[in-house]
Design an enzyme around this catalytic site. Sequence first.
Site, short mmCIF file in Angstrom:
data_model
loop_
_atom_site.label_atom_id
_atom_site.label_comp_id
_atom_site.label_asym_id
_atom_site.label_seq_id
_atom_site.Cartn_x
_atom_site.Cartn_y
_atom_site.Cartn_z
N ASN A 61 -10.46 -2.49 -6.44
CA ASN A 61 -9.61 -1.65 -7.30
C ASN A 61 -10.21 -1.44 -8.70
O ASN A 61 -9.85 -0.49 -9.39
CB ASN A 61 -8.19 -2.22 -7.44
N ASP A 76 0.83 -1.21 0.00
CA ASP A 76 0.00 0.00 0.00
C ASP A 76 0.87 1.26 0.00
O ASP A 76 1.98 1.25 0.53
CB ASP A 76 -0.90 -0.03 1.25
C1 FPP Z 1 -1.61 0.16 -3.49
O1 FPP Z 1 -1.20 1.50 -3.50
C2 FPP Z 1 -1.10 -0.58 -4.63
C3 FPP Z 1 -1.86 -1.14 -5.62
C4 FPP Z 1 -3.33 -1.04 -5.66
C5 FPP Z 1 -1.25 -1.85 -6.75
C6 FPP Z 1 -0.02 -2.63 -6.44
C7 FPP Z 1 0.78 -2.75 -7.66
C8 FPP Z 1 2.13 -2.80 -7.73
C9 FPP Z 1 3.01 -2.82 -6.57
C10 FPP Z 1 2.79 -2.82 -9.03
C11 FPP Z 1 2.49 -3.97 -9.89
C12 FPP Z 1 2.64 -5.25 -9.23
C13 FPP Z 1 2.96 -6.38 -9.84
C14 FPP Z 1 2.94 -7.65 -9.06
C15 FPP Z 1 3.32 -6.45 -11.25
P1 FPP Z 1 -2.31 2.60 -3.64
O2 FPP Z 1 -2.49 2.90 -5.07
O3 FPP Z 1 -3.57 2.17 -2.95
O4 FPP Z 1 -1.66 3.79 -2.88
P2 FPP Z 1 -2.40 4.93 -2.03
O5 FPP Z 1 -3.09 4.22 -0.90
O6 FPP Z 1 -1.27 5.78 -1.57
O7 FPP Z 1 -3.33 5.64 -2.95
#
Ligand code: FPP
Length: 250
Positions: A70, A22
């Site tokens: 998501n 996250d």
């Molecule tokens: C959460 O941060 C992250 C995600 C919803 C996506 C995770 C994806 C990756 C780490 C990259 C791709 C992964 C792979 C396995 C290829 P957020 O967007 O919720 O952050 P925020 O809470 O700060 O908005």
Amino acid sequence: MSTLKDKIDFNRLPQHIAVIMDGNGRWAKEKGKMRIFGHQNGVAAVRAVSEACAELGVKYLTLYAFSTENWNRSKIEVDALMTLLSKTIAEEVKTLNDNNIRLNAIGDLQRLPKSNYDALMKAIEDTKDNDRMTLTLCLSYSGRWEIAQAAKAVAEKVKSGELEIEQIDEKCFSNFLNTKDMPDPELLVRTSGEERISNFLLWQLAYSEFYFTDKFWPDFGKEDLYESIVDYQSRERRFGKTSEQLTEKK
Ligand code: FPP
């Protein structure tokens, strides 16, 4: 250089670590960049943590990469995440094979765009004989979805006469979950300061130790993983028993 790795007791290593990655968006925002910049940099953390787990001897690493919820993000972000996923899979298959790591994916995978689905299935097939560690990506995944689909599958078996209601217990039910061949995670790590489970592995995390860190996911590295394991090893896992019961001789 001293490293927290030296403090890890290898006899009590978690077999399975689950991670809620996250804070990519906030990491990017702090730098005045688009959210996708955070996700792109999150891939480096995925690589570092996968490598660290495999090197230590952790057998299962499960990453919450894209939740059912998501899908409600902007089309731009969802499309960018899907593109990043395909690109990462294509780039990493060789490294996975070189390191003897098996790729696995759980979730409502049919909802993924066909190109992602196909790339994923190919990578899973290409790494299926690797046995050092299983890296599971949770995609279009939520714990409630998984439990509901398991309930449906159990009902089908009862309806067809293949299963008696009396046979349904926790062990039997677990076999209908996406994680049926894996042990439950002993340790759950969540980055970015949020202290929630967010519909992740609801059944499997029943007795897991939770480790929270304020670091945003793109900043999470090997040393942070070691720290989470050292912290986990400092805890007493009682599974509902008392401290005294645990120290009694069997
Ligand atoms: C959460 O941060 C992250 C995600 C919803 C996506 C995770 C994806 C990756 C780490 C990259 C791709 C992964 C792979 C396995 C290829 P957020 O967007 O919720 O952050 P925020 O809470 O700060 O908005």
